[in-house]
Design a protein around this motif. Structure first.
Motif, PDB file in Angstrom:
ATOM      1  N   PRO A 157      43.527  31.075  34.543  1.00  0.00           N
ATOM      2  CA  PRO A 157      43.520  31.761  35.863  1.00  0.00           C
ATOM      3  C   PRO A 157      43.335  30.591  36.792  1.00  0.00           C
ATOM      4  CG  PRO A 157      41.673  32.711  34.856  1.00  0.00           C
ATOM      5  CD  PRO A 157      42.948  32.335  33.211  1.00  0.00           C
ATOM      6  N   ALA A 171      48.252  35.676  39.035  1.00  0.00           N
ATOM      7  CA  ALA A 171      47.906  37.309  39.107  1.00  0.00           C
ATOM      8  C   ALA A 171      46.505  36.758  38.123  1.00  0.00           C
ATOM      9  CB  ALA A 171      49.019  37.102  38.811  1.00  0.00           C
ATOM     10  N   ALA A 172      46.341  36.004  37.476  1.00  0.00           N
ATOM     11  CA  ALA A 172      44.936  35.903  36.218  1.00  0.00           C
ATOM     12  C   ALA A 172      43.649  35.627  37.083  1.00  0.00           C
ATOM     13  CB  ALA A 172      45.094  35.016  35.858  1.00  0.00           C
ATOM     14  N   ARG A 174      42.991  36.198  39.906  1.00  0.00           N
ATOM     15  CA  ARG A 174      42.922  37.093  41.176  1.00  0.00           C
ATOM     16  C   ARG A 174      42.588  38.639  39.407  1.00  0.00           C
ATOM     17  NH1 ARG A 174      45.147  37.549  45.471  1.00  0.00           N
ATOM     18  NH2 ARG A 174      46.559  35.668  46.357  1.00  0.00           N
ATOM     19  N   ARG A 175      43.311  39.019  38.752  1.00  0.00           N
ATOM     20  CA  ARG A 175      43.095  39.674  38.116  1.00  0.00           C
ATOM     21  C   ARG A 175      41.438  39.831  37.598  1.00  0.00           C
ATOM     22  NH1 ARG A 175      47.760  39.714  35.792  1.00  0.00           N
ATOM     23  NH2 ARG A 175      46.923  37.824  33.903  1.00  0.00           N
ATOM     24  N   GLN A 178      38.938  40.481  40.187  1.00  0.00           N
ATOM     25  CA  GLN A 178      39.707  42.168  39.590  1.00  0.00           C
ATOM     26  C   GLN A 178      39.585  42.654  41.591  1.00  0.00           C
ATOM     27  OE1 GLN A 178      36.030  44.137  38.925  1.00  0.00           O
ATOM     28  NE2 GLN A 178      36.365  43.586  36.801  1.00  0.00           N
ATOM     29  N   PRO A 180      43.796  42.553  43.122  1.00  0.00           N
ATOM     30  CA  PRO A 180      44.912  42.742  43.043  1.00  0.00           C
ATOM     31  C   PRO A 180      45.797  42.729  44.512  1.00  0.00           C
ATOM     32  CG  PRO A 180      43.749  44.967  43.394  1.00  0.00           C
ATOM     33  CD  PRO A 180      42.815  44.090  43.049  1.00  0.00           C
TER      34      PRO A 180
END
Length: 192
Positions: A157, A171-172, A174-175, A178, A180
């Motif tokens: 992240p 993306a990491a 954002r995951r 949570q 997206p």
């Protein structure tokens, strides 16, 4: 004078051509490799610099010169240039202060040939570090963009913060939070 400078272009603005020629002769007598241009219309400073290139501006303030027009023309320059102001004893202190506030690098009393030469040399030497600062700034920007690109591609992240706010996240990240969608975290405070 800045090392490696074989000649420099000076734009002289004065009410009379003879005054501009006299200033250029002073520089030549001091063995400064000046190539001169002259204008009686100081509002055209930005246009002349853009069209012909210039390393230094000398303004001769006298009875016929208009300091307001000099200020207007100088403020329109895309890149600030060293500005040396040669003034008569009658020059208004308000006008001189306004020129200093606008960025004039030196004020020289008319007839002060040695002071003019010293001011020009100093202005040209001073300009070399500012060019170096610009180069370093460009390099810092390039490295920053490269690091940001690497961070956005990382598996771990990572977020890019600007002023304590999330400007971008990979993306990491954002995951992990949570979120997206690309817009869901952007411009939120990191503490939220």
């Amino acid at each position: 004078m800045a090392k490696g400078l074989t000649s420099f272009r000076v734009l002289i603005t004065a009410a009379e051509a003879q005054a501009a020629e006299a200033l250029l002769r002073i520089l030549h007598r001091a063995r400064l490799p000046a190539r001169g241009m002259f204008t009686q219309r100081p509002r055209r400073l930005a246009q002349l610099v853009a069209e012909h290139g210039c390393d230094l501006i000398i303004v001769h303030l006298s009875d016929g010169a208009a300091p307001d027009q000099v200020l207007s023309g100088y403020r329109k320059l895309e890149t600030p240039l060293p500005l040396v102001v040669v003034h008569d004893a009658e020059a208004s202190s308000d006008h001189l202060l306004a020129l200093l506030r606008a960025g004039a690098t030196a004020m020289v009393a008319a007839g002060g040939d040695g002071a003019l030469v010293a001011a020009v040399r100093h202005a040209l030497e001073d300009d070399a570090p500012s060019a170096r600062v610009e180069q370093l700034g460009a390099r810092v920007d390039a490295v920053s963009q490269a690091l940001r690109h690497v961070a956005m591609q990382a598996d771990a992240p990572a977020a890019y913060l600007c002023g304590g706010r999330i400007a971008d996240a990979n993306a990491a990240f954002r995951r992990l939070f949570q979120a997206p969608g690309d817009d869901e975290l952007d411009d939120r405070s990191f503490s939220e």
